[in-house]
Structures are given as C-alpha cells and as structure tokens.
Design an enzyme around this catalytic site. Sequence first.
Site, PDB file in Angstrom:
ATOM      1  N   MET A  80     -59.302  37.787-100.477  1.00 23.11           N
ATOM      2  CA  MET A  80     -58.160  37.453-101.330  1.00 23.11           C
ATOM      3  C   MET A  80     -57.247  38.665-101.502  1.00 23.11           C
ATOM      4  SD  MET A  80     -59.202  34.642-104.175  1.00 23.11           S
ATOM      5  CE  MET A  80     -59.954  35.771-105.331  1.00 23.11           C
ATOM      6  N   HIS A 111     -60.453  47.003-100.786  1.00 21.64           N
ATOM      7  CA  HIS A 111     -61.089  48.266-101.141  1.00 21.64           C
ATOM      8  C   HIS A 111     -62.143  48.580-100.078  1.00 21.64           C
ATOM      9  CE1 HIS A 111     -64.335  45.699-102.529  1.00 21.64           C
ATOM     10  NE2 HIS A 111     -63.529  45.129-103.398  1.00 21.64           N
ATOM     11  N   HIS A 131     -64.320  45.782 -98.637  1.00 19.43           N
ATOM     12  CA  HIS A 131     -63.691  44.963 -97.600  1.00 19.43           C
ATOM     13  C   HIS A 131     -63.656  45.701 -96.265  1.00 19.43           C
ATOM     14  CE1 HIS A 131     -61.706  43.296-101.324  1.00 19.43           C
ATOM     15  NE2 HIS A 131     -62.142  42.186-100.768  1.00 19.43           N
ATOM     16  N   VAL A 179     -71.225  47.208-101.503  1.00 25.02           N
ATOM     17  CA  VAL A 179     -70.770  48.597-101.479  1.00 25.02           C
ATOM     18  C   VAL A 179     -70.506  49.033-102.919  1.00 25.02           C
ATOM     19  CG1 VAL A 179     -69.012  50.195-100.629  1.00 25.02           C
ATOM     20  CG2 VAL A 179     -69.773  48.281 -99.194  1.00 25.02           C
ATOM     21  N   MET A 218     -68.258  47.592-106.020  1.00 27.91           N
ATOM     22  CA  MET A 218     -66.819  47.571-105.782  1.00 27.91           C
ATOM     23  C   MET A 218     -66.286  46.155-105.900  1.00 27.91           C
ATOM     24  SD  MET A 218     -66.048  50.294-102.747  1.00 27.91           S
ATOM     25  CE  MET A 218     -66.381  52.034-103.001  1.00 27.91           C
TER      26      MET A 218
END
Length: 288
Positions: A30, A34, A37, A180, A188
């Site tokens: 979406m 960060h 991703h 992560v 995150m």
Amino acid sequence: MQTVTTLDMLRTAVAKLRADGARIALVPTMGALHEGHMTLVRCAAAEADHVVASIFVNPKQFGPNEDLDAYPRQLAADAALLESEGCALLWAPAAAVMYPAGFATNVSVTGVSEGLCGAARPGHFDGVATVVCKLFQQVQPDVALFGEKDFQQLAVIRAMARDLDLTRPHVDAIIGVPTVREADGLAMSSRNRYLSPDQRGASAALPHAMQAAIARIEGGDEVAGTLAALQAELVAAGFASVDYAALADSRSLAPLAMLGPDPARLLVAARIGGTRLIDNMAVGPARR
C-alpha cells in the site's frame, strides 16, 4: 523501472517481462515503503527473473472509522526506492481502475480470518482477499511475497490461493518473509510514522513484553495468566488499550490454552495514542 496505471498497460508490460519464459515475483504493497518492503523486494528478486510491485491504498480493507484518508501516500518517493532495488515494473492503479462503477464481487475466507484482527476490524480481510485476488489475476505471478508481520493476513491469502486454485498445486507460491524490526525491536510498519516521539519510545515495550511472555510460556507458565500480564504490562508502558493478546496454532490460528508440540504464534494488537500496532512472534518448536 516502468510505472503503469491501466490494465492494458499492465498486461502489455507483463507480457514483455514474460518473454522467453521469465519468472515473475509480485510484491503487493500500500506504499509508504520502508526497509521491510525493500526486504520483500530483495527476496522476490532471489525467487524470480523480474519483480513487479504494486502500490494501492485499498479502500475495501479500511473500516469506516479507520485511517484511509490519513494513510501516507508518497508515490514518487516509493517509486524511487523500488527502482533502486531493481524492481522491473510498478503497478499503481487508481481506485476507479481496481473497482470500476458497478463492481459487486467480494472474496471472503472463513476460518483463519475470524478472531484476532478479523474480530477487531470487521470486513477487513474480505477487503484484503478481494484486492489480492485481483492482483493475482492481473499480474499472474509465479510467486508472491508478503511480510510475516501481518501473520493473519498471510494465512488468509494462503487459504484463498489454495481454495481458488490461484497457484499451481504443491507449489509454495505464497512466500512469507520474516518481520523486519527497528533497532529496539519494534516491527517496521508504515503506521509507525503516526507515532509522536514519546509514543515511539513507549512502543518498544510491545516486542519486549512479547519476548518476556514467550519465555514464560515456554518455561511452563500458565498461558491465560501470562497473556493477562502481557496486556497489563503494555497498558502500564503507555498503551491505551490492547485489542488482543493470543497464543494460536501457527497454521490454523486456532487459540491455544496451552503450548503443545506443534508450532505456535503469539499475536498482539495494541493501541498507543491513535495508532494501532500489531506484532507476532513464534513460540515453541518453530523457535528451535
């Protein structure tokens, strides 16, 4: 990297990528990207010849009082990040492209979608399943990658792909990538940017409290009491409320009253300020 915004453009671009039998990996997002991703993109690149990423803030997975309008949108910056990681194609449709006038279809996955975030956010997983089903049909990837931070979402997508024959039999085409984390352990998330400095500092209590609860459960402490203590610890640390703290079977997400021989997961959703944070961690055999 090519960016496409219409289905015709997407199909033409994907057909070119597939030349000579090349494999395609899909990373649905979406946006507000960060390092989590980017880890998905890197893992995708190891699984296929080309990576296709999608950015679409899906209105169907937001409730009426949730943060659809406030959800961060930064398409240019996100595109630059994807390109820096070697992403071949960015699919960035508008809502009217994904849900044209007269759209009337809903994909619903029972079982794993119930309870946890499914209970706290009615209709959320129908929205997730519907949009991911469309993305699979649009891109027709060989593999798709999702973060384990949204563990229930991953279970829903796997069930949908299996039940609707969206992937080849006996092929693990839905790949979960471990969460992560920031240096202090916080998972995150694009929503972390909603946190004030004080809230951000307090939010580290979530992973720390979960790790302590896991140690107690694996040490033989009673599950219900441990989960109650976990919730009290989060409230004492500055969280406004806890939607749930549950020990569940890793495959079915059925709640567990005690730790058994099969892999389990501790899943928590808690609110700090106006932000809802979720996290999950393996418990028991999966950790060893």
